[in-house]
Motif scaffolding. Structure first.
Motif, PDB file in Angstrom:
ATOM      1  N   LEU A 213     -18.349  83.319  74.809  1.00  0.00           N
ATOM      2  CA  LEU A 213     -16.944  83.541  75.122  1.00  0.00           C
ATOM      3  C   LEU A 213     -16.688  85.042  75.130  1.00  0.00           C
ATOM      4  N   MET A 214     -15.460  85.432  75.470  1.00  0.00           N
ATOM      5  CA  MET A 214     -15.092  86.858  75.585  1.00  0.00           C
ATOM      6  C   MET A 214     -16.064  87.577  76.519  1.00  0.00           C
ATOM      7  N   ASP A 215     -16.217  87.070  77.718  1.00  0.00           N
ATOM      8  CA  ASP A 215     -17.126  87.663  78.711  1.00  0.00           C
ATOM      9  C   ASP A 215     -18.542  87.857  78.183  1.00  0.00           C
ATOM     10  N   GLY A 216     -18.987  86.932  77.357  1.00  0.00           N
ATOM     11  CA  GLY A 216     -20.362  87.005  76.871  1.00  0.00           C
ATOM     12  C   GLY A 216     -20.562  87.942  75.694  1.00  0.00           C
ATOM     13  N   ARG A 217     -19.463  88.509  75.178  1.00  0.00           N
ATOM     14  CA  ARG A 217     -19.614  89.436  74.044  1.00  0.00           C
ATOM     15  C   ARG A 217     -19.652  88.693  72.700  1.00  0.00           C
ATOM     16  N   CYS A 218     -19.252  87.417  72.755  1.00  0.00           N
ATOM     17  CA  CYS A 218     -19.240  86.623  71.527  1.00  0.00           C
ATOM     18  C   CYS A 218     -19.966  85.306  71.793  1.00  0.00           C
ATOM     19  N   ILE A 219     -20.744  84.854  70.806  1.00  0.00           N
ATOM     20  CA  ILE A 219     -21.401  83.545  70.920  1.00  0.00           C
ATOM     21  C   ILE A 219     -20.964  82.691  69.747  1.00  0.00           C
ATOM     22  N   PHE A 220     -20.778  81.410  70.028  1.00  0.00           N
ATOM     23  CA  PHE A 220     -20.269  80.491  69.012  1.00  0.00           C
ATOM     24  C   PHE A 220     -21.122  79.231  68.976  1.00  0.00           C
ATOM     25  N   SER A 221     -21.396  78.738  67.790  1.00  0.00           N
ATOM     26  CA  SER A 221     -22.010  77.416  67.667  1.00  0.00           C
ATOM     27  C   SER A 221     -21.457  76.735  66.425  1.00  0.00           C
ATOM     28  N   GLY A 222     -21.203  75.434  66.539  1.00  0.00           N
ATOM     29  CA  GLY A 222     -20.681  74.673  65.405  1.00  0.00           C
ATOM     30  C   GLY A 222     -21.428  73.363  65.253  1.00  0.00           C
ATOM     31  N   LEU A 223     -21.732  72.997  64.005  1.00  0.00           N
ATOM     32  CA  LEU A 223     -22.380  71.708  63.740  1.00  0.00           C
ATOM     33  C   LEU A 223     -21.469  70.863  62.864  1.00  0.00           C
ATOM     34  N   ARG A 224     -21.353  69.586  63.239  1.00  0.00           N
ATOM     35  CA  ARG A 224     -20.538  68.670  62.440  1.00  0.00           C
ATOM     36  C   ARG A 224     -21.419  68.039  61.364  1.00  0.00           C
ATOM     37  N   LYS A 225     -20.748  67.472  60.373  1.00  0.00           N
ATOM     38  CA  LYS A 225     -21.441  66.815  59.267  1.00  0.00           C
ATOM     39  C   LYS A 225     -22.392  65.745  59.800  1.00  0.00           C
ATOM     40  N   LYS A 226     -21.927  65.021  60.815  1.00  0.00           N
ATOM     41  CA  LYS A 226     -22.773  63.935  61.340  1.00  0.00           C
ATOM     42  C   LYS A 226     -24.018  64.473  62.051  1.00  0.00           C
ATOM     43  N   ASP A 227     -23.949  65.704  62.589  1.00  0.00           N
ATOM     44  CA  ASP A 227     -25.154  66.319  63.176  1.00  0.00           C
ATOM     45  C   ASP A 227     -26.182  66.590  62.072  1.00  0.00           C
ATOM     46  N   LEU A 228     -25.692  67.152  60.958  1.00  0.00           N
ATOM     47  CA  LEU A 228     -26.600  67.455  59.842  1.00  0.00           C
ATOM     48  C   LEU A 228     -27.221  66.165  59.313  1.00  0.00           C
ATOM     49  N   GLU A 229     -26.405  65.127  59.231  1.00  0.00           N
ATOM     50  CA  GLU A 229     -26.901  63.842  58.720  1.00  0.00           C
ATOM     51  C   GLU A 229     -27.943  63.252  59.667  1.00  0.00           C
ATOM     52  N   PHE A 230     -27.704  63.389  60.968  1.00  0.00           N
ATOM     53  CA  PHE A 230     -28.632  62.842  61.969  1.00  0.00           C
ATOM     54  C   PHE A 230     -30.034  63.419  61.785  1.00  0.00           C
ATOM     55  N   TYR A 231     -30.097  64.735  61.527  1.00  0.00           N
ATOM     56  CA  TYR A 231     -31.406  65.385  61.376  1.00  0.00           C
ATOM     57  C   TYR A 231     -31.908  65.360  59.930  1.00  0.00           C
ATOM     58  N   GLY A 232     -31.080  64.865  59.029  1.00  0.00           N
ATOM     59  CA  GLY A 232     -31.465  64.873  57.615  1.00  0.00           C
ATOM     60  C   GLY A 232     -31.488  66.282  57.061  1.00  0.00           C
ATOM     61  N   ALA A 233     -30.632  67.163  57.616  1.00  0.00           N
ATOM     62  CA  ALA A 233     -30.622  68.572  57.207  1.00  0.00           C
ATOM     63  C   ALA A 233     -29.563  68.806  56.137  1.00  0.00           C
ATOM     64  N   ASP A 234     -29.843  69.705  55.199  1.00  0.00           N
ATOM     65  CA  ASP A 234     -28.791  70.128  54.273  1.00  0.00           C
ATOM     66  C   ASP A 234     -28.507  71.614  54.504  1.00  0.00           C
ATOM     67  N   THR A 235     -27.595  72.174  53.729  1.00  0.00           N
ATOM     68  CA  THR A 235     -27.139  73.533  54.025  1.00  0.00           C
ATOM     69  C   THR A 235     -28.257  74.566  53.904  1.00  0.00           C
TER      70      THR A 235
END
Ligand SMILES: [Mn+2]
Length: 325
Positions: A213-235
């Motif tokens: 976003l912001m003409d490529g000057r910013c990158i964003f990624s978000g993971l939901r709780k259910k994504d972490l659960e799907f992979y069996g990942a913790d923090t």
């Protein structure tokens, strides 16, 4: 040698060392390093170390098995030393040890730390709390075991000596630690670069979900709780995601968020040369450094993104205006 550390401990029969919630490599390295040092050189003081779920990958550090992880309401200590915690809230469930201690001493390097203890040793110019701890020790008395802890901490908070926080002083201290006989390449691989299969999977997912976003000057990624659960990942499996986002070509600022409870997010931000992300984090009740900071926010992923991006955009625009003037 008399300094703030020996002053803080003078006359004490027992002491407790505390770090921050979700302890990172620096927090674990600094606190275990100090723990080992005190056991070796001040055996008259009974020392205990409490940390919230330290990651197993640090189990090669001496005395890792002696870290205590549950709060005992019966206990009181003569001295409480906090390490790498920028405010008392970060002590979380172990806060009562701080509150009830006879004397308190804070060792840290976070710029946002206001000095919450009776005695404070806060060095915002230091790469890591591990570096600060080293300066409080008698160099000749640092054992190989203690050196391994502090070296690990410095590696982690400098991204293996890569961040601007790694100064000449950092490198000189790291050099002295190396001379204690450390297998540095192994420490770096095992604790910094090695990833479990789950960690690689969740990293891949976070990169796939990312957008510019912001003409490529910013990158964003978000993971939901259910994504972490799907992979069996913790923090503990999310380390390194933000750093991979940050090195995306053309990006000034990277944001990585993950859901800790329904509509509750933990936010990490990194910047390369313009945005002061600690200002953004502080606005939302968090803290950190100019190039690396974090906070917690609630709402949907898009609420969080909108709120953060407003503040980041203001800084980017101000920089653009200044450039034109
Ligand atoms: Mn640190």
């Amino acid at each position: 040698m008399r300094n703030q550390l020996t002053e803080a401990l003078s006359g004490a029969e027992n002491a407790v060392l505390l770090g921050h919630i979700h302890p990172d490599g620096d927090c674990i390295g600094a606190s275990l390093g100090l723990y080992n040092y005190l056991k070796e050189h001040m055996p008259q003081i009974s020392v205990e170390l409490y940390l919230d779920h330290p990651a197993d990958k640090f189990s090669y550090l001496a005395s890792f098995d002696e870290i205590q992880t549950t709060y005992d309401p019966e206990k009181r200590f003569d001295v409480c030393i906090t390490l790498d915690a920028s405010d008392t809230e970060r002590l979380e469930m172990f806060y009562p040890y701080f509150e009830t201690a006879g004397r308190t001493f804070c060792i840290d390097h976070h710029r946002t730390n206001r000095g919450f203890a009776q005695e404070n040793c806060i060095r915002p110019d230091a790469s890591s709390t591990s570096e600060v701890v080293y300066t409080l020790m008698d160099e000749n008395a640092v054992s190989r075991e203690t050196a391994e802890c502090l070296y690990t901490g410095i590696i982690h908070d400098t991204g293996v000596f890569k961040y601007s926080s790694a100064t000449r002083a950092t490198m000189e201290i790291a050099g002295k630690l190396m001379e204690k006989g450390l297998d540095c390449a192994k420490i770096i691989d095992d604790t910094f670069y090695r990833k479990t299969y789950i960690q690689n999977q969740i990293l891949g997912r976070a990169l796939l979900e990312s957008f510019l976003l912001m003409d490529g000057r910013c990158i964003f990624s978000g993971l939901r709780k259910k994504d972490l659960e799907f992979y069996g990942a913790d923090t503990n499996d999310l380390d390194g995601i933000i750093d991979q986002l940050r090195v995306t070509e053309g990006v000034e600022c990277a944001i990585f968020i993950y859901e800790t409870a329904i509509h509750e997010y933990k936010i990490s931000m990194r910047s390369n040369s313009i945005v002061d992300v600690s200002k953004v984090a502080e606005y939302f009740g968090g803290g950190g450094h100019i190039r690396a900071a974090g906070c917690r926010m609630s709402g949907t992923i898009y609420d969080v993104l909108n709120n953060l991006s407003k503040h980041i955009e203001i800084q980017l625009d101000a920089h653009g205006e200044a450039g034109k003037a």
